[in-house]
Motif scaffolding. Structure first.
Motif, PDB file in Angstrom:
ATOM      1  N   LEU A   1     -88.317 -14.885  24.218  1.00 33.68           N
ATOM      2  CA  LEU A   1     -87.628 -13.970  23.157  1.00 33.68           C
ATOM      3  C   LEU A   1     -87.157 -12.647  23.842  1.00 33.68           C
ATOM      4  O   LEU A   1     -87.682 -12.105  24.844  1.00 33.68           O
ATOM      5  N   SER A   2     -86.303 -12.253  23.330  1.00 35.24           N
ATOM      6  CA  SER A   2     -85.517 -10.744  23.926  1.00 35.24           C
ATOM      7  C   SER A   2     -85.867  -9.933  22.910  1.00 35.24           C
ATOM      8  O   SER A   2     -85.416  -9.867  21.826  1.00 35.24           O
ATOM      9  N   PRO A   3     -86.554  -8.734  23.517  1.00 35.08           N
ATOM     10  CA  PRO A   3     -86.752  -7.642  22.704  1.00 35.08           C
ATOM     11  C   PRO A   3     -85.522  -6.657  22.343  1.00 35.08           C
ATOM     12  O   PRO A   3     -85.695  -5.469  21.894  1.00 35.08           O
ATOM     13  N   LYS A   4     -84.399  -6.990  22.931  1.00 35.01           N
ATOM     14  CA  LYS A   4     -83.307  -6.068  23.131  1.00 35.01           C
ATOM     15  C   LYS A   4     -82.810  -5.671  22.011  1.00 35.01           C
ATOM     16  O   LYS A   4     -82.702  -6.819  20.896  1.00 35.01           O
ATOM     17  N   VAL A   5     -82.225  -4.630  21.414  1.00 38.62           N
ATOM     18  CA  VAL A   5     -81.515  -4.317  20.194  1.00 38.62           C
ATOM     19  C   VAL A   5     -80.150  -4.858  20.028  1.00 38.62           C
ATOM     20  O   VAL A   5     -79.597  -4.626  20.918  1.00 38.62           O
ATOM     21  N   ARG A   6     -79.948  -5.636  19.080  1.00 36.02           N
ATOM     22  CA  ARG A   6     -78.669  -6.115  18.976  1.00 36.02           C
ATOM     23  C   ARG A   6     -77.935  -5.521  17.856  1.00 36.02           C
ATOM     24  O   ARG A   6     -76.330  -5.294  18.223  1.00 36.02           O
ATOM     25  N   PHE A   7     -78.301  -5.136  16.738  1.00 40.50           N
ATOM     26  CA  PHE A   7     -77.505  -4.413  15.699  1.00 40.50           C
ATOM     27  C   PHE A   7     -78.231  -3.674  14.823  1.00 40.50           C
ATOM     28  O   PHE A   7     -79.503  -4.093  14.566  1.00 40.50           O
ATOM     29  N   THR A   8     -77.807  -2.726  14.090  1.00 40.31           N
ATOM     30  CA  THR A   8     -78.368  -2.344  12.898  1.00 40.31           C
ATOM     31  C   THR A   8     -77.564  -2.415  11.780  1.00 40.31           C
ATOM     32  O   THR A   8     -76.408  -2.860  11.698  1.00 40.31           O
ATOM     33  N   VAL A   9     -78.321  -2.522  10.642  1.00 43.21           N
ATOM     34  CA  VAL A   9     -77.898  -2.748   9.423  1.00 43.21           C
ATOM     35  C   VAL A   9     -78.119  -1.866   8.193  1.00 43.21           C
ATOM     36  O   VAL A   9     -79.380  -1.599   8.176  1.00 43.21           O
ATOM     37  N   GLU A  10     -77.052  -1.414   7.410  1.00 44.29           N
ATOM     38  CA  GLU A  10     -77.546  -0.722   6.159  1.00 44.29           C
ATOM     39  C   GLU A  10     -77.245  -1.487   5.115  1.00 44.29           C
ATOM     40  O   GLU A  10     -76.174  -2.105   4.893  1.00 44.29           O
ATOM     41  N   SER A  11     -78.270  -1.953   4.246  1.00 44.63           N
ATOM     42  CA  SER A  11     -78.405  -2.850   3.264  1.00 44.63           C
ATOM     43  C   SER A  11     -79.166  -2.232   1.887  1.00 44.63           C
ATOM     44  O   SER A  11     -80.136  -1.781   2.345  1.00 44.63           O
ATOM     45  N   SER A  12     -78.905  -2.406   0.852  1.00 46.80           N
ATOM     46  CA  SER A  12     -79.721  -1.848  -0.325  1.00 46.80           C
ATOM     47  C   SER A  12     -80.754  -3.083  -0.412  1.00 46.80           C
ATOM     48  O   SER A  12     -81.875  -2.644  -0.992  1.00 46.80           O
ATOM     49  N   SER A  13     -81.029  -4.061   0.084  1.00 41.87           N
ATOM     50  CA  SER A  13     -82.020  -4.968  -0.085  1.00 41.87           C
ATOM     51  C   SER A  13     -82.016  -5.748   1.260  1.00 41.87           C
ATOM     52  O   SER A  13     -81.370  -5.655   2.098  1.00 41.87           O
ATOM     53  N   GLN A  14     -83.377  -6.206   1.582  1.00 45.72           N
ATOM     54  CA  GLN A  14     -83.818  -6.937   2.792  1.00 45.72           C
ATOM     55  C   GLN A  14     -83.227  -8.364   2.813  1.00 45.72           C
ATOM     56  O   GLN A  14     -83.481  -8.991   1.769  1.00 45.72           O
ATOM     57  N   GLU A  15     -82.597  -8.645   3.708  1.00 47.01           N
ATOM     58  CA  GLU A  15     -82.315 -10.212   3.787  1.00 47.01           C
ATOM     59  C   GLU A  15     -82.321 -10.816   5.017  1.00 47.01           C
ATOM     60  O   GLU A  15     -82.483 -10.098   6.171  1.00 47.01           O
TER      61      GLU A  15
END
Length: 753
Positions: free
Chosen positions: A254-268
């Motif tokens: 597994l890689s612990p590196k951050v890939r992207f961030t998401v702004e969303s009104s619900s968890q998907e």
């Protein structure tokens, strides 16, 4: 003709058989690729029929058809096969009229587009097979061996370029082509046994040495490595390149590196790609991509609009989006592409800091609605998403039938399989990938795996029940850092299953146990933080998970979040029967894994202290070992090493029998030793004359005298036999130093020789 002459020459029939055998090996290489294609896409029986017909036609026509007409006939066969494929493809005739489209497809194939990506791959393989099969075999029968090798080599080379011919297949084909030319030339020039042995040894060396160097275009350097192994590539690298093919791997990290961030009104689940064709070893997405034209169709039923804003925290070759994406905006939208399965991909790479916005139409449903949805699937959905390789073992369907016996609708069937896999298998990243069908091996022979194994097995089990299912890759929600923001890392990469329901569309199911997976991911992240690894956190993720105020779970949208405890018990009897069968299988020592059990996670172990398992060689390794033995045998015979080894053993071990037999054996060995030092005994030359002619020493003359008495009828005693054997043993020790030193290292005695 002398014995030496008889051994020097090989008959015309044998030389021709070797040349035709090499031709069969060459044809077998490209036919193996076509057989794999039809196994996956369907049509193996017709392929066998067409190939057999082509071989029969070539055998018959080779007797009277001039060689100049054979390429014309082969071209006709190819044209007929191509036309059959065009007729099977929707709008195929229109496609054929577009020169640019045909050219693009040909270029794509020659630059790595797998045949399995073609929608009607089975029909294509059946149409392709007759022409090269006929021409290669016909030319070999007509003794045009070089032309035969070229014909078969072109067919094989095409599959090397498409990537469908793996290193082992390509290597076998290359050796076959070399054998066709080499043995063919030996037939033309009446080659000797020695020349044949030399060629066999060279061809075997080509195969055996190939694992040490990359000699196959596009192939791996080590075709002998069993696919059961696996490197420590990350789950993310194995699943989320956004490519058209996913191969199930072995041990993974597994890689612990951050890939992207998401702004969303619900968890998907942030979906990346889906795949429709199961190959037994992985997944392929069929069909072509197209440019994004501003909008995508929504799901067939009711849906909720969901907007997500993504920001790349590193360079990305993917474009995650919640299902089902309908609109894309941002700078990257102009170059985005839409896959054949309605996913979105960037046409290139998203640079660090790039942002884009996706609007998705999330399907709304309830469990009761899905239970009553029925199975009236569109023809295109049923045909495309219930495909399984023809070689899939029947026991997969039998186990699924038993497990889901109480489920009377596709939804309950899917939920039963999902829960059974969650509870019966252990989660682990440290596994060996099997050589055969992944789903079959995971179901019956493995007790642990990670998301790829769970999802592949569930999709396969559903397809045995004629329920449309597909393999999907992407990311789990990640770390929630605010009410509407998530940080997603490489360790959140995941695979799951989507099942199709009429009037609703594709619904997500996740058979991987969430608890063990989250524990492994959390441990990996903490270790990375403790080791001060870079890029494992953003400014907002260092403080840990954001905890929301408890609120009602929204209706619809997730099979694993929506169902109630009552719905979870849809098929307890089927699960219990499966658990009982697992217990019985484990007690009987069958192939059912030790981890197989009920949904509650019970583990059944047949033996608390099992013996360690020895690694079993793959088919490729066994084949390479056999080739190596053949090559060594041919080389040993050609160089005389085999004869020398045999004689070394023959000199040391004596036959048991009467004193006369012992004396005769002693003199025979003496003759061999003296022939190597002086010359052989000539025809008509008596032992006494021979020993006098070469001026043998007294010990040899004494053995000769004892032999004369035994050979001409006089009785010899045990003492005579012992003396003759001892004298030869002494002479052998002087003339074969290695054997002599070995002899002297042991206790001396009359029976020690």
């Amino acid at each position: 003709m002398s014995v030496a002459t008889e051994r020097s020459w090989i008959g015309d029939g044998a030389r021709r058989a070797l040349a035709l055998g090499a031709t069969a090996l060459l044809m077998g290489s490209f036919l193996a690729v076509l057989s794999h294609v039809t196994d996956v896409a369907g049509g193996t029986d017709r392929l066998v029929l067409f190939v057999a017909g082509s071989l029969l036609a070539a055998t018959v026509l080779a007797r009277f058809l001039p060689a100049a007409f054979a390429p014309i006939l082969a071209a006709g066969l190819f044209a007929v096969g191509l036309w059959g494929y065009v007729q099977a493809v929707p709008n195929g005739e229109l496609l054929l009229r577009s020169f640019d489209a045909v050219r693009a497809d040909v270029i794509a194939l020659l630059t790595g587009l797998s045949i399995l990506r073609i929608a009607e791959a089975g029909v294509w393989a059946i149409g392709f097979a007759p022409a090269p099969t006929f021409l290669t075999w016909y030319l070999a029968l007509r003794r045009h061996y070089v032309a035969s090798a070229i014909s078969g080599g072109v067919a094989l080379g095409f599959f090397v370029l498409t990537g469908d011919a793996g290193p082992t297949v390509a290597l076998v084909g290359i050796v076959g082509a070399a054998g066709v030319v080499g043995f063919g030339e030996l037939e033309r020039h009446r080659g000797s046994v020695g020349q044949v042995e030399t060629l066999v040894a060279v061809l075997a060396a080509m195969i055996v040495l190939a694992p040490l160097v990359s000699v196959v275009p596009g192939g791996a350097a080590d075709p002998m490595v069993s696919s059961g192994g696996g490197g420590l590539e990350t789950v993310e690298a194995g699943l989320l390149t956004g490519g058209d093919e996913v191969n199930v791997q072995g041990s993974i990290s597994l890689s612990p590196k951050v890939r992207f961030t998401v702004e969303s009104s619900s968890q998907e689940y942030w979906r990346v790609a889906s795949y429709d064709r199961y190959t037994g070893q992985g997944w392929v997405r069929t069909g072509d991509d197209r440019p994004y034209n501003g909008s995508l169709a929504g799901p067939p039923g009711d849906a909720t609009r969901l907007t997500q804003n993504y920001t790349a925290e590193t360079s990305l070759s993917i474009m995650p989006a919640a299902w089902k994406p309908s609109e894309l905006s941002g700078a990257s939208a102009d170059n985005a592409r839409v896959t054949s399965l309605a996913g979105i991909q960037p046409d290139g790479t998203l640079a660090n800091g790039t942002s884009y916005t996706v609007t998705s139409q999330r399907p709304n449903w309830t469990a009761d609605e899905l239970r009553s949805a029925g199975d009236d699937y569109p023809d295109g959905i049923r045909g495309r998403y219930t495909q399984l390789p023809e070689s899939t073992p029947e026991r997969v369907a039998n186990r699924t039938d038993r497990l889901t016996s109480n489920a009377d609708n596709p939804y309950d069937t899917a939920r039963t399989i999902e829960r059974w896999l969650e509870g019966s298998k252990n989660y682990s990243l440290d596994v060996d990938r099997p050589d055969g069908s992944i789903a079959d091996s995971y179901l019956f022979e493995m007790n642990a795996g990670y998301c790829t194994y769970y999802a592949t097995t569930m999709a396969t089990m559903l397809r045995t029940q004629d329920i449309p299912a597909r393999f999907v890759t992407g990311y789990t929600p990640g770390q929630r850092v605010a009410r509407d923001e998530w940080v997603v890392r490489g360790l959140d990469s995941h695979a799951w299953v989507e099942v199709y329901f009429p009037e609703t569309g594709w619904v997500r199911f996740d058979p991987t146990p969430a608890g063990p997976r989250s524990a492994v991911e959390g441990s990996n992240l903490e270790n990375a933080r403790a080791g001060n690894e870079s890029n494992v956190d953003t400014n907002r993720s260092e403080d840990g998970e954001w905890t929301p105020t408890p609120e009602a779970t929204p209706a619809g949208g997730s099979a694993d979040a929506e169902d109630s405890a009552a719905n979870d018990a849809a098929n307890p009897a089927g699960l219990q029967r499966a658990a009982e069968q697992d217990q019985a299988d484990a007690a009987n020592g069958s192939a059912t894994p030790a981890g197989g059990g009920a949904a509650g996670g019970t583990t059944f172990v047949a033996d608390s202290s099992p013996l360690p398992e020895l690694p079993s060689p793959s088919r490729e390794q066994v084949a390479f070992a056999l080739v190596a033995l053949v090559g060594l045998a041919a080389g040993a015979h050609r160089t005389g090493l085999a004869e020398r080894l045999y004689r070394a053993l023959w000199l040391r071990y004596w036959p048991s029998g009467s004193p006369t037999a012992t004396v005769e054996a002693a003199f025979e060995r003496l003759e061999y030793l003296l022939a190597d030092e002086h010359r052989s005994r000539r025809d008509g030359e008596t032992p006494r004359e021979y020993l006098a002619a070469i001026d043998a020493d007294d010990r040899a003359r004494r053995v000769g005298a004892i032999f004369e008495r035994a050979h001409y009828g006089e009785a010899v005693s045990d003492a005579d036999a012992t003396e003759a054997r001892a004298l030869v043993k002494e002479l052998r020790g002087e003339r074969t130093p290695v054997l002599g030193r070995f002899r002297r290292s042991r206790e001396r005695g009359p029976d020690s020789i």
